[in-house]
Enzyme design. Structure first.
Site, PDB file in Angstrom:
ATOM      1  N   GLY A 110      25.969 -37.273 -18.231  1.00 53.54           N
ATOM      2  CA  GLY A 110      24.889 -36.378 -17.850  1.00 53.54           C
ATOM      3  C   GLY A 110      25.238 -34.940 -18.193  1.00 53.54           C
ATOM      4  N   CYS A 111      24.226 -34.085 -18.186  1.00 58.24           N
ATOM      5  CA  CYS A 111      24.437 -32.691 -18.595  1.00 58.24           C
ATOM      6  C   CYS A 111      25.276 -31.916 -17.576  1.00 58.24           C
ATOM      7  CB  CYS A 111      23.099 -32.009 -18.845  1.00 58.24           C
ATOM      8  SG  CYS A 111      21.886 -32.183 -17.518  1.00 58.24           S
ATOM      9  N   TYR A 112      24.895 -31.972 -16.307  1.00 55.82           N
ATOM     10  CA  TYR A 112      25.692 -31.275 -15.295  1.00 55.82           C
ATOM     11  C   TYR A 112      27.136 -31.790 -15.253  1.00 55.82           C
ATOM     12  CZ  TYR A 112      21.559 -29.068 -13.065  1.00 55.82           C
ATOM     13  OH  TYR A 112      20.441 -28.321 -12.777  1.00 55.82           O
TER      14      TYR A 112
END
Length: 344
Positions: free
Chosen positions: A148-150
């Site tokens: 995921g990005c975070y």
């Protein structure tokens, strides 16, 4: 030439995959799918891609995808990916999955934050696709769960400190700010212009689904089970993430110790840039696969302050997916990803 396909190419991550694959010297995009846009040309949905891609969206058929492509990117919603991926693997295709369906080692963790998992047996072979941590496993994988990005930003910010035992990992706090494209291309009140412009808000406090990803990977580095406080925020910009991570350092740790840990941990990392004199900004990584990291030791409180910036659509999704493809298929890690960031 590697034949590739994108299942679910109509969202922002799908667009970004097409944009990046367009310049890849060893990969050719053969098929794109979308139920909503079936029968339409991609450049009608995304006019920016005129003269770059004239493929037509097709119905997502795993048998056809596996026949047309050596590797398939699944840019689908959670659960939809796991409906397709077993058939893609049976058809002989390698898969880079951009959903959360194959990011976890433990099906129970996935099910606690998402829904029941239909193919938990595949979690045993899926590799978490963060190259700085799992490059060798990715090299031999046929299924990679793209991070995921975070989590990408938070894990990369904290990894050297945790792996080097320079801080108490139980004190980790992550505070992240993201541009609106992280919410996807769908229409909702949350990302309506008037709800986002001139505003800045925290959301899903204490319950964001990226929390267990962060905990899983940092726990593996720490050698103990961790619980991380993670708070995401939405800011009025199109793309980019800035994560600030805090941790209490072990007594006696100096700024020089922290710098040495980061230099050593990322000495062979093609897409990590260490900011020694200044703090990184989201603008300096826009449109690129870089993660820029800066740090300071607050001697007054005994806390390390770690700051990482990425483009959420590139390093946080599609760029990292192509980097994983490169590693899986024996290409140079930066193939198709060498362009400098956009500025301004």
């Amino acid at each position: 030439m590697l034949r590739v396909a994108i299942a679910g190419a109509s969202g922002y991550t799908g667009f970004e995959l097409v944009r990046l694959l367009d310049r890849h010297p060893h990969a050719e995009l053969k098929m794109i799918t979308s139920r909503v846009h079936r029968g339409q040309r991609l450049d009608k949905v995304y006019p920016a891609l005129r003269k770059h891609c004239d493929l037509v969206f097709e119905e997502p058929d795993p048998e056809r995808l596996a026949a047309e492509a050596d590797l398939v990117f699944t840019a689908l919603p959670h659960r939809a990916a796991m409906d397709m991926i077993p058939d893609l693997l049976k058809g002989g295709a390698k898969v880079v999955d951009l959903s959360a369906d194959y990011r976890f080692l433990d099906a129970a963790v996935y099910e606690a934050w998402y829904e029941p998992h239909k193919t938990p047996e595949l979690l045993k072979e899926a590799v978490y696709g963060l190259p700085e941590l799992h490059r060798e496993e990715i090299r031999n994988a046929r299924l990679v769960g793209n991070p995921g990005c975070y989590p990408t930003s938070v894990i990369l910010a904290a990894a050297p400190l945790v792996a080097g035992k320079l801080a108490d990992p139980r004190t980790l706090i992550a505070d992240s700010k993201s541009g609106v494209s992280g919410a996807g291309r769908g229409v909702s009140l949350t990302v309506h212009f008037c709800e986002v412009n001139d505003g800045f808000k925290a959301y899903k406090v204490g319950e964001h689904r990226h929390t267990p990803e962060i905990e899983q990977e940092l726990s593996r580095l720490a050698g103990e089970k961790l619980a991380v406080t993670f708070t995401p925020h939405l800011v009025p910009m199109s793309r980019g993430i800035l994560s600030t991570v805090y941790a209490t350092v072990i007594q006696g740790v100096t700024p020089e110790d922290i710098s040495a840990a980061y230099e050593s941990f990322y000495r062979n990392a093609r897409f990590v840039r260490l900011c020694r004199a200044e703090m990184p900004t989201t603008l300096q990584v826009r449109g690129s696969n870089y993660c820029d990291i800066g740090w300071r030791l607050d001697s007054r409180t005994g806390r390390a302050v770690l700051i990482a910036v990425i483009d959420n659509l590139t390093r946080g999704a599609s760029g990292q997916a192509i980097c994983n493809m490169n590693i899986m298929c024996g290409f140079p890690e930066d193939c198709g990803l060498q362009d400098a960031p956009w500025q301004p």
